[in-house]
Scaffold this motif. Structure first.
Motif, short mmCIF file in Angstrom:
data_model
loop_
_atom_site.label_atom_id
_atom_site.label_comp_id
_atom_site.label_asym_id
_atom_site.label_seq_id
_atom_site.Cartn_x
_atom_site.Cartn_y
_atom_site.Cartn_z
N GLN A 1 23.66 53.22 -58.17
CA GLN A 1 22.99 52.88 -56.92
C GLN A 1 23.59 51.63 -56.28
OE1 GLN A 1 21.31 55.90 -56.20
NE2 GLN A 1 19.94 54.44 -55.18
N VAL A 2 23.69 50.55 -57.06
CA VAL A 2 24.27 49.31 -56.55
C VAL A 2 25.76 49.51 -56.31
CG1 VAL A 2 24.78 46.90 -57.07
CG2 VAL A 2 22.56 47.88 -57.69
N GLN A 3 26.22 49.07 -55.15
CA GLN A 3 27.63 49.16 -54.82
C GLN A 3 28.20 47.78 -54.52
OE1 GLN A 3 28.03 51.95 -51.57
NE2 GLN A 3 27.98 53.71 -52.95
N PRO A 28 18.54 46.96 -54.52
CA PRO A 28 17.09 47.11 -54.50
C PRO A 28 16.33 45.88 -54.96
CG PRO A 28 17.93 48.07 -56.50
CD PRO A 28 19.12 47.51 -55.75
N PHE A 29 16.98 44.75 -55.03
CA PHE A 29 16.35 43.53 -55.52
C PHE A 29 16.86 42.32 -54.75
CE2 PHE A 29 20.28 42.47 -57.52
CZ PHE A 29 20.78 43.66 -58.05
N SER A 30 16.22 41.20 -54.96
CA SER A 30 16.66 39.95 -54.37
C SER A 30 17.74 39.35 -55.27
CB SER A 30 15.49 38.97 -54.24
OG SER A 30 15.90 37.74 -53.71
N ILE A 31 18.93 39.14 -54.71
CA ILE A 31 20.05 38.63 -55.48
C ILE A 31 19.82 37.17 -55.85
CG2 ILE A 31 22.52 38.12 -55.46
CD1 ILE A 31 22.84 40.50 -53.54
N SER A 32 19.98 36.87 -57.13
CA SER A 32 19.84 35.51 -57.61
C SER A 32 21.14 34.73 -57.41
CB SER A 32 19.46 35.50 -59.08
OG SER A 32 19.40 34.18 -59.59
N THR A 33 22.24 35.29 -57.89
CA THR A 33 23.55 34.67 -57.74
C THR A 33 24.60 35.73 -57.48
OG1 THR A 33 24.08 34.76 -60.11
CG2 THR A 33 22.96 32.78 -59.31
N ASP A 73 27.79 34.71 -47.67
CA ASP A 73 27.00 34.97 -46.48
C ASP A 73 25.83 35.81 -46.96
OD1 ASP A 73 25.81 35.98 -44.16
OD2 ASP A 73 27.71 36.06 -43.08
N ASN A 74 24.69 35.16 -47.14
CA ASN A 74 23.53 35.85 -47.70
C ASN A 74 23.06 37.02 -46.83
OD1 ASN A 74 23.46 34.15 -49.91
ND2 ASN A 74 21.85 32.84 -49.09
N ALA A 75 23.13 36.84 -45.52
CA ALA A 75 22.67 37.88 -44.61
C ALA A 75 23.48 39.16 -44.77
CB ALA A 75 22.73 37.39 -43.17
N LYS A 76 24.74 39.03 -45.13
CA LYS A 76 25.62 40.18 -45.29
C LYS A 76 25.81 40.59 -46.74
CE LYS A 76 28.33 39.20 -41.13
NZ LYS A 76 29.69 38.95 -40.60
N ASN A 77 25.16 39.87 -47.65
CA ASN A 77 25.34 40.11 -49.08
C ASN A 77 26.82 40.13 -49.45
OD1 ASN A 77 22.66 40.16 -49.81
ND2 ASN A 77 22.48 42.39 -49.83
N THR A 78 27.53 39.15 -48.94
CA THR A 78 28.97 39.06 -49.14
C THR A 78 29.33 37.73 -49.80
OG1 THR A 78 29.44 40.49 -47.24
CG2 THR A 78 31.22 39.07 -48.01
N VAL A 79 30.25 37.79 -50.74
CA VAL A 79 30.75 36.60 -51.40
C VAL A 79 32.27 36.58 -51.27
CG1 VAL A 79 30.89 37.70 -53.67
CG2 VAL A 79 30.69 35.21 -53.51
N TYR A 80 32.82 35.38 -51.13
CA TYR A 80 34.25 35.21 -50.95
C TYR A 80 34.80 34.29 -52.04
CZ TYR A 80 32.80 36.66 -46.28
OH TYR A 80 32.24 37.33 -45.21
N VAL A 98 26.87 40.53 -59.05
CA VAL A 98 25.61 40.01 -58.53
C VAL A 98 24.61 40.00 -59.66
CG1 VAL A 98 26.04 40.80 -56.18
CG2 VAL A 98 24.78 42.27 -57.75
N ARG A 99 23.68 39.07 -59.62
CA ARG A 99 22.66 38.94 -60.65
C ARG A 99 21.29 39.12 -60.03
NH1 ARG A 99 23.27 34.37 -65.07
NH2 ARG A 99 24.87 35.92 -65.64
N ASP A 100 20.48 39.96 -60.67
CA ASP A 100 19.13 40.20 -60.18
C ASP A 100 18.19 39.11 -60.69
OD1 ASP A 100 18.32 43.01 -62.42
OD2 ASP A 100 18.29 40.85 -62.77
N PRO A 101 16.93 39.12 -60.23
CA PRO A 101 15.98 38.05 -60.64
C PRO A 101 15.70 38.03 -62.13
CG PRO A 101 15.21 39.13 -58.65
CD PRO A 101 16.35 39.96 -59.17
#
Length: 117
Positions: A1-3, A28-33, A73-80, A98-101
């Protein structure tokens, strides 16, 4: 599911730069890190850098401090990952995570970074 889709890898000469990007979707969750790991041939996977969604707390491997910069960019769920002054020992497959809660990590397919002498 997670991509998680990484991009920006490639071949570069020592001393050059690359910028990796990773966009997370179907989360499906709030990303922690969010962060980056890498694995070189014949070696264990290691943490390169990570950044928290809240507070902008960053961590870097000692081997990349001063050369790599992680941002998001949290709004885009993007990390550089901006990688400067690349060395041959940076050659590896780089994985976005990505890490979930609850502390569980999810991984992308990886992107190859090759640094020639």
């Amino acid at each position: 599911q997670v991509q998680l889709v990484e991009s920006g890898g490639g071949l570069v000469q020592a001393g050059g730069s690359l910028r990796l990007s990773c966009t997370a979707s179907r989360i499906p969750f709030s990303i922690s890190t969010m962060g980056w790991y890498r694995q070189a041939p014949g070696k264990q996977r290691e943490v390169v850098a990570a950044i928290s969604r809240v507070g902008s707390i960053t961590n870097y491997a000692d081997s990349v401090k001063g050369r790599f910069t992680i941002s998001r960019d949290n709004a885009k769920n993007t990390v550089y990952l901006q990688m400067n002054s690349l060395k041959p020992e940076d050659t590896a497959v780089y994985y976005c995570s990505v890490r979930d809660p609850y502390g569980h990590d999810y991984w992308g397919q990886g992107t190859q970074v090759t640094v020639s002498s």
